[in-house]
Write an enzyme that holds these catalytic residues in place. Structure first.
Site, mmCIF file in Angstrom:
data_model
loop_
_atom_site.group_PDB
_atom_site.id
_atom_site.type_symbol
_atom_site.label_atom_id
_atom_site.label_comp_id
_atom_site.label_asym_id
_atom_site.label_seq_id
_atom_site.Cartn_x
_atom_site.Cartn_y
_atom_site.Cartn_z
ATOM 1 N N HIS A 148 -7.345 2.925 -18.188
ATOM 2 C CA HIS A 148 -8.127 1.734 -18.213
ATOM 3 C C HIS A 148 -7.005 0.285 -18.818
ATOM 4 O O HIS A 148 -6.350 0.751 -19.615
ATOM 5 C CB HIS A 148 -9.414 1.548 -18.954
ATOM 6 N N GLU A 165 -16.005 5.115 -14.576
ATOM 7 C CA GLU A 165 -16.417 5.721 -13.170
ATOM 8 C C GLU A 165 -16.561 7.243 -13.207
ATOM 9 O O GLU A 165 -16.997 8.067 -12.402
ATOM 10 C CB GLU A 165 -15.134 5.339 -12.251
HETATM 11 N N1 ACO Z 1 -3.607 8.920 -13.833
HETATM 12 C C1 ACO Z 1 -2.232 9.118 -14.054
HETATM 13 N N2 ACO Z 1 -1.516 8.005 -14.447
HETATM 14 C C2 ACO Z 1 -2.077 7.003 -15.132
HETATM 15 C C3 ACO Z 1 -3.331 6.707 -14.804
HETATM 16 C C4 ACO Z 1 -4.124 7.556 -13.738
HETATM 17 N N3 ACO Z 1 -5.349 7.346 -13.765
HETATM 18 N N4 ACO Z 1 -3.576 5.580 -15.154
HETATM 19 C C5 ACO Z 1 -2.693 5.013 -15.507
HETATM 20 N N5 ACO Z 1 -1.413 5.834 -15.273
HETATM 21 C C6 ACO Z 1 -0.272 5.565 -16.124
HETATM 22 C C7 ACO Z 1 0.664 4.861 -15.022
HETATM 23 O O1 ACO Z 1 1.186 5.502 -14.003
HETATM 24 C C8 ACO Z 1 1.898 3.981 -15.924
HETATM 25 O O2 ACO Z 1 2.720 5.285 -16.147
HETATM 26 P P1 ACO Z 1 4.292 4.810 -16.443
HETATM 27 O O3 ACO Z 1 4.041 3.875 -17.576
HETATM 28 O O4 ACO Z 1 5.238 5.906 -16.399
HETATM 29 O O5 ACO Z 1 4.723 3.876 -15.346
HETATM 30 C C9 ACO Z 1 0.846 4.208 -17.252
HETATM 31 O O6 ACO Z 1 -0.215 5.079 -17.296
HETATM 32 C C10 ACO Z 1 0.172 2.647 -17.472
HETATM 33 O O7 ACO Z 1 -0.500 2.410 -16.251
HETATM 34 P P2 ACO Z 1 -0.628 1.026 -15.743
HETATM 35 O O8 ACO Z 1 -0.622 1.022 -14.200
HETATM 36 O O9 ACO Z 1 0.376 -0.123 -16.519
HETATM 37 O O10 ACO Z 1 -2.181 0.645 -16.236
HETATM 38 P P3 ACO Z 1 -3.047 -0.295 -15.589
HETATM 39 O O11 ACO Z 1 -3.667 -1.012 -16.786
HETATM 40 O O12 ACO Z 1 -2.429 -1.372 -14.374
HETATM 41 O O13 ACO Z 1 -4.108 0.579 -14.910
HETATM 42 C C11 ACO Z 1 -6.019 1.272 -13.903
HETATM 43 C C12 ACO Z 1 -5.485 0.497 -15.112
HETATM 44 C C13 ACO Z 1 -5.703 0.592 -12.560
HETATM 45 C C14 ACO Z 1 -7.530 1.599 -14.135
HETATM 46 C C15 ACO Z 1 -5.378 2.761 -13.952
HETATM 47 O O14 ACO Z 1 -5.606 3.613 -15.146
HETATM 48 C C16 ACO Z 1 -5.682 3.687 -12.545
HETATM 49 O O15 ACO Z 1 -5.212 3.446 -11.491
HETATM 50 N N6 ACO Z 1 -6.595 4.538 -12.825
HETATM 51 C C17 ACO Z 1 -7.122 5.277 -11.628
HETATM 52 C C18 ACO Z 1 -8.233 4.663 -11.061
HETATM 53 C C19 ACO Z 1 -9.667 4.071 -11.628
HETATM 54 O O16 ACO Z 1 -10.126 5.156 -12.231
HETATM 55 N N7 ACO Z 1 -10.222 3.236 -11.500
HETATM 56 C C20 ACO Z 1 -11.433 2.750 -12.038
HETATM 57 C C21 ACO Z 1 -11.022 1.677 -13.391
HETATM 58 S S1 ACO Z 1 -12.660 1.277 -14.105
HETATM 59 C C22 ACO Z 1 -13.186 0.035 -13.306
HETATM 60 O O17 ACO Z 1 -12.409 -0.961 -12.988
HETATM 61 C C23 ACO Z 1 -14.622 -0.272 -13.347
#
Ligand code: ACO
Length: 382
Positions: free
Chosen positions: A268, A321
């Site tokens: 998140h 989710e």
């Molecule tokens: N699985 C694997 N790795 C992840 C995940 C995940 N679900 N989420 C974040 N990471 C990793 C990223 O790859 C990144 O790694 P890095 O530092 O080596 O590049 C690090 O964690 C930080 O990630 P960001 O992309 O900077 O985090 P951001 O704040 O942009 O992402 C998000 C938040 C989009 C929700 C992300 O966690 C994700 O894509 N999750 C999966 C999709 C999901 O569950 N969506 C629903 C969100 S809840 C809602 O909106 C109601």
């Protein structure tokens, strides 16, 4: 003495990608405290509201700033029958896309049929009336779309049922079990608002142009459809199917992350600890004796441990989710209706933000840093 003044462009401030940590507005609607794992609606814990109150009460809180009391009962929000124009068109468009895509079109049609006017031209009271109307049409539209897609005739809402009960009634054509209806109602309350997420921000940007409320909500629905935002719960259950057996979870996560993909339902932007919504929904799933709960809990534990190893320090936990899918599945809601059901609750938050934006509006119009080739260049001949 003559002096020449040269106009100098002020140096633009570059915000971080994804606007992470950038404050773009003041709001009294609610707040998310990511490190504490806490969020609230107008000062009351959203989780406590979901445990103690009704959906209609929380809608009143968001829309008017007041929680109904014994003496001030507030305004009950119940689903409404569709206006004739939309009811006639819906069978023709129900299969033109996913239910969420059809909702986007339907909201646009509603705005036209009900002649919702630009926010710039209407009073706060009129906007409140339109917002209530819009929220009360969403479950009717979605249940009709779901039934039409299944080859069934849409069902009208009943006066004797509350919001969530009516939604389930219109989806399934039978009076819902009270425990199931309360679970759906609690889920809806839990997802009404959550800070400046992508869809809420979208709604406010559109509201800032003075466009009508339907335009704001069409944009918000579009933003929510993305898998990085609201499109994850059905994908989280698809992932459980793909994993098949909990013993395969670690290998699955390693392969997925190794390929540069994300585990759906985890991570998140704001929460760097347990998501309070996922905790509530996990408990709710337990109360419902949800068929997928045991499997999901095993998978959650292993996904968190594996992500902690592969992405140390990122604090990736189950988000709303992950268990939303488990709860909705236990309530008999089909997978393609998970994100639309999320929208049924969140539309209230979007409308509250649209009203707040309208209340002290300034056009939202940021800038972009140009990084292309040096300009101007002579335009080449054809
Ligand atoms: N699985 C694997 N790795 C992840 C995940 C995940 N679900 N989420 C974040 N990471 C990793 C990223 O790859 C990144 O790694 P890095 O530092 O080596 O590049 C690090 O964690 C930080 O990630 P960001 O992309 O900077 O985090 P951001 O704040 O942009 O992402 C998000 C938040 C989009 C929700 C992300 O966690 C994700 O894509 N999750 C999966 C999709 C999901 O569950 N969506 C629903 C969100 S809840 C809602 O909106 C109601």
């Amino acid at each position: 003495v003559t002096s020449t003044t040269t106009k100098v462009e002020s140096t633009p401030v570059l915000a971080p990608a994804g606007l992470e940590g950038v404050v773009v507005a003041d709001t009294s609607i609610g707040d998310v405290r990511g490190l504490e794992g806490f969020y609230h609606y107008r000062q009351y814990s959203a989780v406590e509201l979901a445990a103690e109150r009704s959906f209609a009460d929380v809608v009143d809180l968001l829309f008017t700033g007041q929680l109904p009391t014994k003496t001030n009962e507030g305004t009950e929000l119940i689903p409404r029958a569709l206006p004739t124009g939309l009811a006639a068109i819906l069978p023709q468009i129900a299969r033109t896309g996913t239910p969420l895509e059809v909702l986007r079109s339907a909201v646009s049609l509603l705005g036209g049929e009900l002649e919702w006017r630009p926010i710039l031209d209407i009073s706060a009271d009129e906007l409140l009336r339109e917002a209530r109307e819009l929220c009360s049409f969403v479950p009717t539209v979605l249940s009709a779309v779901d039934r039409l897609r299944r080859g069934l005739t849409p069902i009208e809402p009943r006066d004797d049922l509350g919001f969530a009960e009516n939604y389930l009634w219109m989806l399934h054509g039978k009076t819902p079990d009270a425990t199931i209806a309360r679970a759906v109602e609690q889920y809806l309350m839990l997802v009404i608002d959550h800070g400046f997420n992508a869809s809420t921000f979208t709604a406010r940007v559109i509201a800032s142009t003075g466009a009508d409320v339907a335009a704001c909500i069409c944009g918000a629905v579009g933003a929510m459809s993305g898998p990085l935002h609201g499109g994850a719960p059905s994908r989280a259950l698809d992932m459980l199917d793909e994993i098949g057996d909990p013993s395969r979870t670690a290998t699955f996560v390693r392969e997925l992350v190794g390929a540069g993909d994300r585990v759906m339902g985890f991570g998140h932007r704001v929460y760097k600890t347990d998501d309070p919504r996922s905790r509530f929904l996990r408990d709710l799933a337990a109360r419902l004796d949800a068929p997928l709960l045991g499997f999901a809990t095993d998978v959650e534990r292993t996904v968190e441990a594996t992500l902690a190893e592969l992405k140390p320090g990122r604090e990736l936990h189950a988000n709303v989710e992950f268990y939303a899918g488990v709860v909705m599945d236990a309530c008999g809601i089909s997978r393609d209706m998970f994100t639309p059901t999320f929208a049924t609750g969140r539309v209230v938050g979007w409308c509250a933000h649209v009203m707040e934006q309208a209340d002290h509006n300034r056009l939202i119009r940021p800038s972009a840093r140009y990084i292309g080739a040096t300009a101007p260049q002579p335009v080449p001949a054809r």
